[in-house]
Design an enzyme around this catalytic site. Sequence first.
Site, PDB file in Angstrom:
ATOM      1  N   GLU A  80      87.483  17.445   5.208  1.00 51.28           N
ATOM      2  CA  GLU A  80      86.856  18.767   5.219  1.00 51.28           C
ATOM      3  C   GLU A  80      86.909  19.320   6.634  1.00 51.28           C
ATOM      4  O   GLU A  80      86.782  20.519   6.839  1.00 51.28           O
ATOM      5  CB  GLU A  80      85.387  18.634   4.749  1.00 51.28           C
ATOM      6  CG  GLU A  80      84.633  19.939   4.554  1.00 51.28           C
ATOM      7  CD  GLU A  80      83.963  20.466   5.825  1.00 51.28           C
ATOM      8  OE1 GLU A  80      83.410  21.565   5.759  1.00 51.28           O
ATOM      9  OE2 GLU A  80      83.976  19.820   6.882  1.00 51.28           O
ATOM     10  N   CYS A 112      83.868  17.459  -0.083  1.00 47.06           N
ATOM     11  CA  CYS A 112      83.772  15.984  -0.065  1.00 47.06           C
ATOM     12  C   CYS A 112      84.568  15.324  -1.186  1.00 47.06           C
ATOM     13  O   CYS A 112      84.562  14.100  -1.312  1.00 47.06           O
ATOM     14  CB  CYS A 112      82.316  15.560  -0.181  1.00 47.06           C
ATOM     15  SG  CYS A 112      81.259  16.398   0.986  1.00 47.06           S
ATOM     16  N   TYR A 144      76.197  20.080  10.745  1.00 47.38           N
ATOM     17  CA  TYR A 144      75.403  21.210  10.241  1.00 47.38           C
ATOM     18  C   TYR A 144      74.832  22.020  11.388  1.00 47.38           C
ATOM     19  O   TYR A 144      74.555  23.207  11.238  1.00 47.38           O
ATOM     20  CB  TYR A 144      74.248  20.696   9.370  1.00 47.38           C
ATOM     21  CG  TYR A 144      74.712  20.160   8.039  1.00 47.38           C
ATOM     22  CD1 TYR A 144      74.863  21.001   6.941  1.00 47.38           C
ATOM     23  CD2 TYR A 144      75.025  18.818   7.882  1.00 47.38           C
ATOM     24  CE1 TYR A 144      75.300  20.517   5.720  1.00 47.38           C
ATOM     25  CE2 TYR A 144      75.462  18.315   6.668  1.00 47.38           C
ATOM     26  CZ  TYR A 144      75.600  19.174   5.594  1.00 47.38           C
ATOM     27  OH  TYR A 144      76.039  18.693   4.391  1.00 47.38           O
ATOM     28  N   THR A 153      71.336  14.946   7.792  1.00 47.56           N
ATOM     29  CA  THR A 153      72.394  14.449   6.902  1.00 47.56           C
ATOM     30  C   THR A 153      73.777  14.534   7.559  1.00 47.56           C
ATOM     31  O   THR A 153      74.791  14.570   6.865  1.00 47.56           O
ATOM     32  CB  THR A 153      72.392  15.209   5.548  1.00 47.56           C
ATOM     33  OG1 THR A 153      72.802  16.567   5.775  1.00 47.56           O
ATOM     34  CG2 THR A 153      71.028  15.208   4.908  1.00 47.56           C
ATOM     35  N   SER A 202      72.425  22.942  -3.405  1.00 49.30           N
ATOM     36  CA  SER A 202      73.549  21.993  -3.414  1.00 49.30           C
ATOM     37  C   SER A 202      73.136  20.668  -4.045  1.00 49.30           C
ATOM     38  O   SER A 202      73.896  20.056  -4.804  1.00 49.30           O
ATOM     39  CB  SER A 202      74.096  21.772  -2.000  1.00 49.30           C
ATOM     40  OG  SER A 202      73.214  21.006  -1.210  1.00 49.30           O
ATOM     41  N   HIS A 234      78.824   9.441  -4.415  1.00 45.59           N
ATOM     42  CA  HIS A 234      78.971  10.173  -3.158  1.00 45.59           C
ATOM     43  C   HIS A 234      77.571  10.231  -2.546  1.00 45.59           C
ATOM     44  O   HIS A 234      76.611  10.635  -3.224  1.00 45.59           O
ATOM     45  CB  HIS A 234      79.514  11.584  -3.429  1.00 45.59           C
ATOM     46  CG  HIS A 234      79.395  12.494  -2.246  1.00 45.59           C
ATOM     47  ND1 HIS A 234      79.921  12.169  -1.027  1.00 45.59           N
ATOM     48  CD2 HIS A 234      78.777  13.708  -2.092  1.00 45.59           C
ATOM     49  CE1 HIS A 234      79.651  13.139  -0.159  1.00 45.59           C
ATOM     50  NE2 HIS A 234      78.955  14.080  -0.786  1.00 45.59           N
ATOM     51  N   LYS A 243      68.711   9.805  -6.763  1.00 49.23           N
ATOM     52  CA  LYS A 243      68.312  10.828  -7.745  1.00 49.23           C
ATOM     53  C   LYS A 243      69.276  10.810  -8.940  1.00 49.23           C
ATOM     54  O   LYS A 243      68.853  10.928 -10.082  1.00 49.23           O
ATOM     55  CB  LYS A 243      68.331  12.218  -7.114  1.00 49.23           C
ATOM     56  CG  LYS A 243      67.186  12.467  -6.167  1.00 49.23           C
ATOM     57  CD  LYS A 243      67.297  13.894  -5.621  1.00 49.23           C
ATOM     58  CE  LYS A 243      66.221  14.156  -4.605  1.00 49.23           C
ATOM     59  NZ  LYS A 243      65.678  15.499  -4.680  1.00 49.23           N
ATOM     60  N   ASN A 276      76.475  10.971   6.582  1.00 46.01           N
ATOM     61  CA  ASN A 276      77.473  11.546   5.663  1.00 46.01           C
ATOM     62  C   ASN A 276      78.873  11.461   6.270  1.00 46.01           C
ATOM     63  O   ASN A 276      79.067  11.729   7.456  1.00 46.01           O
ATOM     64  CB  ASN A 276      77.127  13.010   5.370  1.00 46.01           C
ATOM     65  CG  ASN A 276      77.827  13.536   4.129  1.00 46.01           C
ATOM     66  OD1 ASN A 276      78.672  12.854   3.548  1.00 46.01           O
ATOM     67  ND2 ASN A 276      77.471  14.742   3.722  1.00 46.01           N
ATOM     68  N   SER A 309      81.266  19.914  -2.837  1.00 43.08           N
ATOM     69  CA  SER A 309      80.646  21.227  -3.021  1.00 43.08           C
ATOM     70  C   SER A 309      81.710  22.293  -3.229  1.00 43.08           C
ATOM     71  O   SER A 309      82.862  22.133  -2.832  1.00 43.08           O
ATOM     72  CB  SER A 309      79.836  21.591  -1.783  1.00 43.08           C
ATOM     73  OG  SER A 309      78.718  20.761  -1.688  1.00 43.08           O
TER      74      SER A 309
HETATM   75  N1  CAA Z   1      57.413  10.758   3.022  1.00 37.88           N
HETATM   76  C1  CAA Z   1      58.299  10.575   2.010  1.00 37.88           C
HETATM   77  N2  CAA Z   1      59.068  11.589   1.494  1.00 37.88           N
HETATM   78  C2  CAA Z   1      58.928  12.826   2.039  1.00 37.88           C
HETATM   79  C3  CAA Z   1      58.006  13.089   3.082  1.00 37.88           C
HETATM   80  C4  CAA Z   1      57.232  11.987   3.578  1.00 37.88           C
HETATM   81  N3  CAA Z   1      56.360  12.150   4.584  1.00 37.88           N
HETATM   82  N4  CAA Z   1      58.093  14.398   3.397  1.00 37.88           N
HETATM   83  C5  CAA Z   1      59.034  14.944   2.573  1.00 37.88           C
HETATM   84  N5  CAA Z   1      59.520  13.996   1.754  1.00 37.88           N
HETATM   85  C6  CAA Z   1      60.572  14.122   0.738  1.00 37.88           C
HETATM   86  C7  CAA Z   1      60.453  15.385  -0.108  1.00 37.88           C
HETATM   87  O1  CAA Z   1      59.499  15.239  -1.142  1.00 37.88           O
HETATM   88  C8  CAA Z   1      61.880  15.495  -0.618  1.00 37.88           C
HETATM   89  O2  CAA Z   1      62.077  14.572  -1.672  1.00 37.88           O
HETATM   90  P1  CAA Z   1      62.714  15.044  -3.076  1.00 37.88           P
HETATM   91  O3  CAA Z   1      64.066  15.657  -2.745  1.00 37.88           O
HETATM   92  O4  CAA Z   1      62.820  13.810  -3.877  1.00 37.88           O
HETATM   93  O5  CAA Z   1      61.805  16.077  -3.627  1.00 37.88           O
HETATM   94  C9  CAA Z   1      62.723  14.979   0.560  1.00 37.88           C
HETATM   95  O6  CAA Z   1      61.800  14.288   1.414  1.00 37.88           O
HETATM   96  C10 CAA Z   1      63.392  16.077   1.357  1.00 37.88           C
HETATM   97  O7  CAA Z   1      62.415  17.023   1.685  1.00 37.88           O
HETATM   98  P2  CAA Z   1      62.758  18.584   1.644  1.00 37.88           P
HETATM   99  O8  CAA Z   1      63.448  18.928   0.366  1.00 37.88           O
HETATM  100  O9  CAA Z   1      61.536  19.336   2.004  1.00 37.88           O
HETATM  101  O10 CAA Z   1      63.803  18.617   2.855  1.00 37.88           O
HETATM  102  P3  CAA Z   1      64.553  19.809   3.509  1.00 37.88           P
HETATM  103  O11 CAA Z   1      64.114  21.127   2.985  1.00 37.88           O
HETATM  104  O12 CAA Z   1      64.414  19.586   4.972  1.00 37.88           O
HETATM  105  O13 CAA Z   1      66.102  19.636   3.061  1.00 37.88           O
HETATM  106  C11 CAA Z   1      68.173  18.795   2.302  1.00 37.88           C
HETATM  107  C12 CAA Z   1      66.697  18.478   2.563  1.00 37.88           C
HETATM  108  C13 CAA Z   1      68.271  19.990   1.320  1.00 37.88           C
HETATM  109  C14 CAA Z   1      68.870  17.590   1.711  1.00 37.88           C
HETATM  110  C15 CAA Z   1      68.838  19.184   3.664  1.00 37.88           C
HETATM  111  O14 CAA Z   1      68.827  18.054   4.492  1.00 37.88           O
HETATM  112  C16 CAA Z   1      70.259  19.689   3.532  1.00 37.88           C
HETATM  113  O15 CAA Z   1      70.485  20.878   3.326  1.00 37.88           O
HETATM  114  N6  CAA Z   1      71.287  18.786   3.669  1.00 37.88           N
HETATM  115  C17 CAA Z   1      72.696  19.160   3.608  1.00 37.88           C
HETATM  116  C18 CAA Z   1      73.153  19.477   2.211  1.00 37.88           C
HETATM  117  C19 CAA Z   1      73.378  18.252   1.361  1.00 37.88           C
HETATM  118  O16 CAA Z   1      73.538  17.141   1.817  1.00 37.88           O
HETATM  119  N7  CAA Z   1      73.433  18.470   0.041  1.00 37.88           N
HETATM  120  C20 CAA Z   1      73.691  17.407  -0.884  1.00 37.88           C
HETATM  121  C21 CAA Z   1      74.437  17.859  -2.095  1.00 37.88           C
HETATM  122  S1  CAA Z   1      75.956  18.672  -1.614  1.00 37.88           S
HETATM  123  C22 CAA Z   1      77.047  17.391  -1.342  1.00 37.88           C
HETATM  124  O17 CAA Z   1      76.815  16.295  -1.742  1.00 37.88           O
HETATM  125  C23 CAA Z   1      78.267  17.677  -0.584  1.00 37.88           C
HETATM  126  C24 CAA Z   1      78.070  17.231   0.814  1.00 37.88           C
HETATM  127  O18 CAA Z   1      78.334  16.098   1.169  1.00 37.88           O
HETATM  128  C25 CAA Z   1      77.504  18.196   1.739  1.00 37.88           C
END
Ligand code: CAA
Length: 388
Positions: A80, A112, A144, A153, A202, A234, A243, A276, A309
Amino acid sequence: MTVIGIDKMSFFSPQQYIDMVELANARGEEPDKYLIGIGQTQQAVIPPTQDVVTMAANAADEMLTASDRKAITMILFATESGIDNSKSGAVYLQRLLGINPYARTIEMKQACYAGTFALMQARDYVTLHPTEKVLVVASDIARYGLHTSGEVTQGGGAVAMLVSADPAIAEINQDNQYLSRDVMDFWRPIYADTARVDGKFSANIYQDFFKAVWTRYKQKSGRSIKDFKALAFHLPFTKMGLKALRDVLPEASEEQQAALMAEFEASRVYSKRIGNLYTGSLYLSLYSLLANSTTLKLGDRVGMFSYGSGAEGEFYSLTLRPHFRGGLVSGQLEELFASRQQVTIPEYEAIFNNQLSGAADRELDTQHDDAKFVLSGLENEQRQYICH
Ligand code: CAA
């Protein structure tokens, strides 16, 4: 019938990392959010002297014998984060690794997912030409940006795989089910060096695609979860795989649920500490599974879920071969974890902002990078690679 599949696998990631507790503290987040909620403990930091070409060369070089280099007739480079809008990373690899000049060299892109497509092309090609070998590399730097929600990530590294007849590691079965849909969940405009992402969307799309291709796989193959000893995913971050696994666990008996969870833990040992790898993430997860599982054996079926994605998802299976552990370069990750150095968050931020970019000539300090292949700078807009 001749069996075609993965004969060897090798991995490379650079010598520096950050700790996720330190990153959480620096970003004002609860450490458990990163450690448990995201499922990451450390993250590889990529110095300016490594790019997708050097990382791929460093990974592949460790597994290729002189006779492999002669037998390879195709190099498929999945990424990528390629370094040129025209020229393929595979051409550089051919020279750096001394691979047979009478080989085809090409680069592939679909976020990916491209590593999986490259592997399937390799399988199909070797099925028609069983005396030849194909080198598949999946090499990426996940960027990112500092202070973004995707920062936790990030990561980077390369997985190299040699595809041949009569392979040591696994047969690649002809049972793929796939799905594509035009979705804006993650993308990177041609002018940008960091990903654009709708993070939660995503993650939802990833899970939707997994459920869709898994359901279709069961319908088309007549198989069910009972036929699988392990599932590898992945892993953009390791909680994402968990999940998806939780979506299928209710289909399994209690005993199998515990076994699948144990294999999943084996599959995420390395990704938790590297981060990642985009195209390489599923294959680092497979590598980790094979190296760390204590129960897998010859003939076991491993399910593979690939996601890119944009979006594309694919599910297929591997059947383990007699020497599935012997095909991995021995002790690679353990050596890396024992020798790599932790950097502070300010040091990581400085490294992040110091990547080779723009058109001006620049010489890089390669003294602190003891990898075999390094990027030494830019001259006349051409990347300069050296072999230590
Ligand atoms: N203790 C334990 N867990 C906690 C916590 C604590 N104190 N505080 C928060 N959490 C948990 C939340 O409950 C949440 O869990 P769930 O997803 O099970 O609900 C988790 O931590 C993450 O919290 P948020 O959703 O609030 O986190 P965020 O808003 O900061 O974003 C993310 C998380 C969306 C993954 C972000 O890191 C992101 O955008 N990452 C890049 C995109 C990505 O990786 N997408 C994956 C699918 S796309 C793909 O696979 C292609 C690729 O490689 C990019």
